[in-house]
Design an enzyme around this catalytic site. Structure first.
Site, short mmCIF file in Angstrom:
data_model
loop_
_atom_site.label_atom_id
_atom_site.label_comp_id
_atom_site.label_asym_id
_atom_site.label_seq_id
_atom_site.Cartn_x
_atom_site.Cartn_y
_atom_site.Cartn_z
N ASP A 185 -6.78 4.42 -5.00
CA ASP A 185 -7.52 4.25 -3.74
C ASP A 185 -8.21 5.58 -3.51
O ASP A 185 -8.42 6.35 -4.45
CB ASP A 185 -6.55 3.86 -2.60
CG ASP A 185 -7.28 3.36 -1.35
OD1 ASP A 185 -7.46 4.16 -0.40
OD2 ASP A 185 -7.67 2.18 -1.31
N LYS A 202 0.87 -1.19 0.00
CA LYS A 202 0.00 0.00 0.00
C LYS A 202 0.90 1.22 0.00
O LYS A 202 2.06 1.18 0.42
CB LYS A 202 -0.91 0.02 1.23
CG LYS A 202 -2.22 0.76 1.02
CD LYS A 202 -3.19 -0.03 0.15
CE LYS A 202 -4.51 0.72 0.01
NZ LYS A 202 -5.49 -0.07 -0.75
#
Length: 448
Positions: A164, A124
């Site tokens: 995201d 991430k």
């Protein structure tokens, strides 16, 4: 106990990373049965190794706003685990981003990617940069500056970021353009790309569609369906919008969406075209929805009870938390159950607190944890990588069919694993153990 020792270690070593603590605790507690059953995991120190990222990268991002003023933000990429494939996970641009947030998201991503049946590791990244209110030129300059550092750490077979929160098609385009300039390569190094230059059909829809498919599978096992049922959805971004769309496909009635300022309750069903116009094109508050459609109710968060969210006070058959972490607490969970909710399928990452999850499990409703229920997004990202590698594109129906099949497989694997360990309705247990065993066994096979 081994798992509790690891949880204590994490809290001691990273005292300020509360979201990471929560993610680790939720997973490790549910792994206790498989750790007790098979000694090889403790003998190979798998939990110690799994909760520690392979590497954590932090860097300064210098860029210039439209007034010619130099700005500085912090960028992150945390590559967590690549035992079963190249690192894969989104980039989040939001003021709340810090190393703890990225770490919890990366840890969750490891298990989610394992469940997809695809060869994907977990990572991430992101920045505390806020694209809201910025011009296209400012967003472009920031993305270019961000990629000036990130490009050193990514690659089509190394680490493949996606979007995201705060990172949509616009941002992915600017990031990819800069990557190409820096490397002189046209690689499938980012997913969520434009359809004319390597993107996949059904990628914007994937997380929302997948979350509804997962709910459909949970209900099907109990002889129920979403047809004709009232559903509540939180959020109003990509996940929420396409959750609403897929609910309509299944003849359900989605009656809510929300943003940071409040909640729309449209008892006759959310006007999907209006929602897309306001959020995807005009990028405005949901207050505008209420101004245009006067027969709905707009509930301001500032006017509601502190510590709770108005969207969960709306009676429903099924709820789809699709906004952000810890948006649904114990009070909200009690309210949902009291109002007759029979199904919760998580479109966001870790949207329910541990106390809320415990109540859902105790009540035996259909509860789909995020790492299983929202895996559709990364699944189609993996399919985009496959299309890039083969230099071929599939049509929408083919991708959607593959997505549905993957979500069905995730449910079946999670359900079968839960039954194996004696708790048939506990998909938290089932999905965590199923995801864990695949990664842990690969780590053991590959040595230290």
């Amino acid at each position: 106990m081994y798992t509790q020792d690891i949880i204590k270690m994490i809290k001691t070593n990273y005292p300020d990373q509360k979201e990471f603590h929560q993610a680790v605790q939720e997973v490790l507690v549910s792994l206790e049965p498989v750790i007790a059953k098979d000694k090889k995991y403790q003998d190979n120190a798998i939990l110690q190794r799994m909760v520690m990222p392979d590497r954590e990268i932090a860097f300064r991002v210098d860029w210039m706003n439209d007034e010619g003023e130099v700005q500085a933000n912090t960028g992150y990429r945390i590559e967590f685990n690549s035992a079963i494939g190249p690192y894969k996970g989104g980039l989040r641009f939001h003021p709340s981003v810090n190393s703890g947030i990225i770490k919890f998201l990366g840890f969750e991503q490891v298990f989610k990617n394992s469940l997809t049946t695809l060869a994907l590791g977990g990572a991430k990244g992101g920045s505390d940069f806020d694209p809201k209110g910025k011009s296209d030129a400012e967003v472009m300059r920031f993305c270019q500056a961000f990629m000036n550092e990130l490009y050193r750490h990514i690659g089509a077979c190394t680490d493949v970021p996606a979007g995201d929160i705060g990172v949509g098609a616009r941002e992915i385009g600017y990031l990819f353009g800069q990557y190409k300039k820096l490397t002189n390569r046209f690689d499938g190094v980012l997913t969520g790309k434009g359809l004319t230059w390597g993107g996949s059909l059904a990628r914007p829809e994937a997380t929302g569609y997948g979350c509804v498919y997962f709910a459909q599978e949970m209900l099907k096992e109990r002889g129920e369906s979403l047809s004709g049922k009232i559903c509540t959805v939180s959020g109003s971004g990509n996940v929420a919008i396409y959750t609403v769309e897929k609910l309509y496909h299944l003849d359900a009635i989605p009656v809510s969406v929300s943003d940071s300022k409040g909640t729309i309750h449209d008892k006759n069903g959310i006007d999907l075209d209006l929602l897309k116009e306001i959020k995807e094109k005009r990028r405005e508050s949901l207050e505008e929805y209420a101004k245009i459609k006067s027969d709905c109710k707009y509930i301001k968060i500032s006017d509601y009870q502190e510590g709770t969210h108005p969207v969960w006070s709306i009676p429903c058959f099924a709820a789809f938390p699709s906004a952000t972490e810890n948006e649904l607490n114990l009070y909200d969970a009690k309210t949902l159950l009291q109002n007759g909710c029979k199904c919760v399928s998580e479109g966001a990452n870790m949207p329910s607190t541990i106390e809320a999850i415990e109540l859902f499990l105790k009540s035996k409703i259909c509860y789909g944890p995020g790492k299983a229920a929202n895996a559709g997004g990364v699944a189609v990202s993996g399919l985009e990588m496959a299309q890039n590698a083969s230099m071929y594109s599939w049509d929408f129906e083919s991708v959607d069919k593959k997505l549905h099949s993957i979500m069905e497989s995730i449910f079946v694997k999670s359900s079968e694993t839960a039954k194996e360990f004696g708790d048939p309705t506990n998909l938290v247990l089932g999905s965590n153990i199923a995801g864990f065993r695949k990664i842990a066994d690969a780590m053991i096979d590959q040595g230290i």
